[in-house]
Design a protein around this motif. Sequence first.
Motif, PDB file in Angstrom:
ATOM      1  N   LEU A 108       0.828  -1.211   0.000  1.00  0.00           N
ATOM      2  CA  LEU A 108       0.000   0.000   0.000  1.00  0.00           C
ATOM      3  C   LEU A 108       0.861   1.261   0.000  1.00  0.00           C
ATOM      4  O   LEU A 108       0.531   2.255  -0.653  1.00  0.00           O
ATOM      5  N   MET A 109       1.970   1.229   0.733  1.00  0.00           N
ATOM      6  CA  MET A 109       2.890   2.365   0.734  1.00  0.00           C
ATOM      7  C   MET A 109       3.341   2.687  -0.687  1.00  0.00           C
ATOM      8  O   MET A 109       3.319   3.852  -1.128  1.00  0.00           O
ATOM      9  N   LYS A 110       3.741   1.675  -1.425  1.00  0.00           N
ATOM     10  CA  LYS A 110       4.231   1.876  -2.789  1.00  0.00           C
ATOM     11  C   LYS A 110       3.113   2.363  -3.710  1.00  0.00           C
ATOM     12  O   LYS A 110       3.345   3.195  -4.601  1.00  0.00           O
ATOM     13  N   LYS A 111       1.901   1.860  -3.505  1.00  0.00           N
ATOM     14  CA  LYS A 111       0.768   2.309  -4.319  1.00  0.00           C
ATOM     15  C   LYS A 111       0.509   3.805  -4.108  1.00  0.00           C
ATOM     16  O   LYS A 111       0.203   4.547  -5.048  1.00  0.00           O
ATOM     17  N   ILE A 112       0.616   4.250  -2.858  1.00  0.00           N
ATOM     18  CA  ILE A 112       0.373   5.663  -2.567  1.00  0.00           C
ATOM     19  C   ILE A 112       1.463   6.530  -3.197  1.00  0.00           C
ATOM     20  O   ILE A 112       1.176   7.545  -3.847  1.00  0.00           O
ATOM     21  N   VAL A 113       2.722   6.148  -3.015  1.00  0.00           N
ATOM     22  CA  VAL A 113       3.832   6.943  -3.555  1.00  0.00           C
ATOM     23  C   VAL A 113       3.726   7.080  -5.066  1.00  0.00           C
ATOM     24  O   VAL A 113       3.986   8.150  -5.636  1.00  0.00           O
ATOM     25  N   ASN A 114       3.325   6.009  -5.727  1.00  0.00           N
ATOM     26  CA  ASN A 114       3.230   6.017  -7.191  1.00  0.00           C
ATOM     27  C   ASN A 114       1.850   6.429  -7.704  1.00  0.00           C
ATOM     28  O   ASN A 114       1.610   6.430  -8.912  1.00  0.00           O
ATOM     29  N   ARG A 115       0.944   6.754  -6.781  1.00  0.00           N
ATOM     30  CA  ARG A 115      -0.435   7.140  -7.122  1.00  0.00           C
ATOM     31  C   ARG A 115      -1.097   6.078  -8.017  1.00  0.00           C
ATOM     32  O   ARG A 115      -1.676   6.391  -9.061  1.00  0.00           O
ATOM     33  N   GLU A 116      -1.021   4.847  -7.571  1.00  0.00           N
ATOM     34  CA  GLU A 116      -1.612   3.733  -8.311  1.00  0.00           C
ATOM     35  C   GLU A 116      -2.901   3.277  -7.635  1.00  0.00           C
ATOM     36  O   GLU A 116      -2.913   3.004  -6.429  1.00  0.00           O
ATOM     37  N   GLY A 117      -3.992   3.161  -8.375  1.00  0.00           N
ATOM     38  CA  GLY A 117      -5.238   2.625  -7.848  1.00  0.00           C
ATOM     39  C   GLY A 117      -5.720   3.377  -6.627  1.00  0.00           C
ATOM     40  O   GLY A 117      -5.824   4.613  -6.632  1.00  0.00           O
ATOM     41  N   ILE A 118      -6.015   2.635  -5.554  1.00  0.00           N
ATOM     42  CA  ILE A 118      -6.484   3.259  -4.321  1.00  0.00           C
ATOM     43  C   ILE A 118      -5.436   4.212  -3.758  1.00  0.00           C
ATOM     44  O   ILE A 118      -5.751   5.167  -3.043  1.00  0.00           O
ATOM     45  N   GLY A 119      -4.160   3.988  -4.112  1.00  0.00           N
ATOM     46  CA  GLY A 119      -3.091   4.873  -3.660  1.00  0.00           C
ATOM     47  C   GLY A 119      -3.238   6.284  -4.171  1.00  0.00           C
ATOM     48  O   GLY A 119      -2.847   7.248  -3.503  1.00  0.00           O
ATOM     49  N   ASP A 120      -3.817   6.442  -5.361  1.00  0.00           N
ATOM     50  CA  ASP A 120      -4.038   7.777  -5.922  1.00  0.00           C
ATOM     51  C   ASP A 120      -5.039   8.563  -5.079  1.00  0.00           C
ATOM     52  O   ASP A 120      -4.935   9.778  -4.941  1.00  0.00           O
ATOM     53  N   VAL A 121      -6.000   7.855  -4.504  1.00  0.00           N
ATOM     54  CA  VAL A 121      -6.999   8.493  -3.635  1.00  0.00           C
ATOM     55  C   VAL A 121      -6.364   8.861  -2.300  1.00  0.00           C
ATOM     56  O   VAL A 121      -6.519   9.982  -1.794  1.00  0.00           O
ATOM     57  N   LEU A 122      -5.629   7.923  -1.712  1.00  0.00           N
ATOM     58  CA  LEU A 122      -5.029   8.135  -0.397  1.00  0.00           C
ATOM     59  C   LEU A 122      -3.922   9.188  -0.435  1.00  0.00           C
ATOM     60  O   LEU A 122      -3.623   9.811   0.581  1.00  0.00           O
ATOM     61  N   ALA A 123      -3.327   9.393  -1.610  1.00  0.00           N
ATOM     62  CA  ALA A 123      -2.237  10.362  -1.731  1.00  0.00           C
ATOM     63  C   ALA A 123      -2.696  11.788  -1.506  1.00  0.00           C
ATOM     64  O   ALA A 123      -1.876  12.684  -1.293  1.00  0.00           O
ATOM     65  N   ASN A 124      -4.009  12.031  -1.512  1.00  0.00           N
ATOM     66  CA  ASN A 124      -4.539  13.376  -1.292  1.00  0.00           C
ATOM     67  C   ASN A 124      -4.912  13.624   0.160  1.00  0.00           C
ATOM     68  O   ASN A 124      -5.629  14.586   0.458  1.00  0.00           O
ATOM     69  N   GLY A 125      -4.427  12.769   1.072  1.00  0.00           N
ATOM     70  CA  GLY A 125      -4.730  12.941   2.486  1.00  0.00           C
ATOM     71  C   GLY A 125      -6.014  12.235   2.871  1.00  0.00           C
ATOM     72  O   GLY A 125      -6.894  12.017   2.036  1.00  0.00           O
ATOM     73  N   ILE A 126      -6.138  11.895   4.151  1.00  0.00           N
ATOM     74  CA  ILE A 126      -7.260  11.045   4.562  1.00  0.00           C
ATOM     75  C   ILE A 126      -8.602  11.772   4.503  1.00  0.00           C
ATOM     76  O   ILE A 126      -9.625  11.144   4.266  1.00  0.00           O
ATOM     77  N   LEU A 127      -8.627  13.089   4.685  1.00  0.00           N
ATOM     78  CA  LEU A 127      -9.902  13.800   4.635  1.00  0.00           C
ATOM     79  C   LEU A 127     -10.466  13.796   3.217  1.00  0.00           C
ATOM     80  O   LEU A 127     -11.636  13.445   3.005  1.00  0.00           O
ATOM     81  N   ARG A 128      -9.650  14.175   2.239  1.00  0.00           N
ATOM     82  CA  ARG A 128     -10.114  14.155   0.853  1.00  0.00           C
ATOM     83  C   ARG A 128     -10.397  12.731   0.389  1.00  0.00           C
ATOM     84  O   ARG A 128     -11.341  12.474  -0.363  1.00  0.00           O
ATOM     85  N   ALA A 129      -9.568  11.792   0.836  1.00  0.00           N
ATOM     86  CA  ALA A 129      -9.792  10.389   0.473  1.00  0.00           C
ATOM     87  C   ALA A 129     -11.146   9.910   0.998  1.00  0.00           C
ATOM     88  O   ALA A 129     -11.911   9.255   0.282  1.00  0.00           O
ATOM     89  N   ALA A 130     -11.458  10.250   2.239  1.00  0.00           N
ATOM     90  CA  ALA A 130     -12.729   9.826   2.836  1.00  0.00           C
ATOM     91  C   ALA A 130     -13.912  10.419   2.074  1.00  0.00           C
ATOM     92  O   ALA A 130     -14.919   9.738   1.847  1.00  0.00           O
ATOM     93  N   ARG A 131     -13.788  11.682   1.690  1.00  0.00           N
ATOM     94  CA  ARG A 131     -14.880  12.326   0.950  1.00  0.00           C
ATOM     95  C   ARG A 131     -15.064  11.690  -0.427  1.00  0.00           C
ATOM     96  O   ARG A 131     -16.182  11.567  -0.917  1.00  0.00           O
ATOM     97  N   GLN A 132     -13.965  11.283  -1.038  1.00  0.00           N
ATOM     98  CA  GLN A 132     -14.060  10.644  -2.347  1.00  0.00           C
ATOM     99  C   GLN A 132     -14.611   9.220  -2.226  1.00  0.00           C
ATOM    100  O   GLN A 132     -15.403   8.784  -3.065  1.00  0.00           O
ATOM    101  N   ILE A 133     -14.200   8.511  -1.187  1.00  0.00           N
ATOM    102  CA  ILE A 133     -14.655   7.132  -0.989  1.00  0.00           C
ATOM    103  C   ILE A 133     -16.127   7.093  -0.593  1.00  0.00           C
ATOM    104  O   ILE A 133     -16.911   6.281  -1.083  1.00  0.00           O
TER     105      ILE A 133
END
Length: 641
Positions: A385-410
């Motif tokens: 998951l760490m690597k997915k976030i760093v590379n903005r892959e899949g769910i990592g692209d959502v989490l890369a914007n911080g947990i508040l924005r990620a929660a609103r998008q999810i």
Amino acid sequence: MPYGWTGTNLEVDLTKGTVQKVEGDPALVRAYLGGKGIGLKILWDRVPPETGAFSPDNLIVISPGLLVGTSLPAANRCVMSFISPVSEHYHHSAMGGYFAPELKHAGYDNIIISGKSPTPVYLWINDDQVQLRDASHLWGHGTYDTRRIIRQELKNEEIEIACIGQAGENKLFQASVQGGIGSSAAMAGPGAVWGDKKLKAIAVYGTRDVVLANPAGFNQLSQCILDRTRENNYSTVGTNRLETRSVWYGYYNEQDYGQLPPNSELKKSIDKIEEKMDNLVKTRGTRVMSCHNCRAACITAFDCHGRPSYVKCTSFLIFLVYSKYIDYDWALDCYNMTEDWGLDIESFPLAVAFAIDLYQRGILTKEDTDGLHLEFGNPEVFTTLMKKIVNREGIGDVLANGILRAARQIGRGAEERVFVTKRREMRLTASHAYVPPVALELIIGTKDWGGQRSTEIQRILKRPWTGFVGGTKEAEEAYRNGGWYFNPREMEQRETYVKTGRFVYPKEYEKVFLREYSVDGSDCDTESFCSLIVYDNQHFSLTDSLGICHRTKSGWGGPTIKPLTQLVELIANATGMNIDEDELLTIGKRILNLARAFNLRRGMSRKDDIPPKIFFERDPPPPWRRLDRQVFDKYLDTYYE
């Protein structure tokens, strides 16, 4: 001729590709000193309220504190001021290490960066010679390789470099600016702003002295402060304890370590945690280190597969907390990766744990995670998951914007699991926010998780012992009796603390200190505690503006610099400015009020000065009690007054 400061700023326009030297303003130094104060004032004057974090009009202001580059121990910090992509409000982040003194010795008080470069660049400052250089060959490299390549390219191993890694390039909201040995400007996404501007690094080499108004007097004061540091016997105790008491939100324990099943594998691992830490230090620890001109060796260098990783305090232990996987070697490797990628050690692993938490609750599914089954206690899942976030892959692209924005998008109830204040993630220490004055100090400010921890509030209130996880009886006894961080809990110890001169507040605050309080803070005197928080925050604004590490005010064994008297003397001997104690406090208040005004102008209001609702709704482990909203509002009213 200016004393203590250089009198020269650098204006860097990345859009035009120009660098200009401009004369500093003595009136600004008198009113705001340097560091946080100067950076904030420049942003206030030059950044319109509607400016977004990723606008070319957003400035990055890098400001060494006024006393940086002198002989004063622990005066080694610069402050980065900017509009945060996380909150879209003003934010400042202090960075220690060696970068700030090098910048001062190169002859500059501030770097003011505007615009956006069409291609990657880095800034090279070599005393009078300053230029923007192509960084296309550095783009895609981590921070370790970036520093190595730049030093080889410029043929100078003594250059100090602040840079971003892949996280900043990909504009992760958790991206930091890494400053070198154990130092970074981290929380609230400064690395993302650098990445948006295509600024890969700033390299500095300086050979000039900082000219002082009274060198002999200043050096004598510095020697006294150094002697006091020796008396306090600063050490690296931060790396051999695991500060995870009653950690919030289910990422470690749903309630508290004591409620884990006694035969669970997690509890068995935790019970051996100090033994594992000792083994890690023996097998991979290489030396202890400090920031520039500081005797408090609070950084431990570990060998990470042939290269050093510099760990400050308990930072890499966060991976144990958020993963529920107790393996020190693995946690250290994770820390090393985040250093190399250029990531905030607090908010980045939190985003990983946040995703696992949502999956466990059925809010995220395998469809959202590209078929990945998320679970705590699984190191492969965590690092994937760490690597997915760093590379903005899949769910990592959502989490890369911080947990508040990620929660609103999810959606699907994810926002109920968000743990933020002022749109920013809160730190692990937020588990103490069930106590009203502690809750207040955690949410009122503009740095990191909200505010600055008041030195004496942490000493006065007897928080319940829930255990340094896996701690020995000796460690527990030391904590109870104030041996760790010299926190005097018992009244006799407090009285001794005052008599030895460690209590550095005005006389009227002694009555607050020399009183017993209940664990939940229900009998705290609201006015006295709010006054203490204001007084403390004024001081923290001053230390951030003078470039002094906060531990000089609140470190192990008591403060090494006694405010306000010694600060007045240091400023006078360094700069020749006669600023008395009242004026110095006024400067601290001016900086606090301007920071507040800045964010009010950008839409922040009282509604943002509130802890997450979990503190008002959830029953914490006894003897704590959930926060009472009316009580908290009373504290907030008093603080505003």
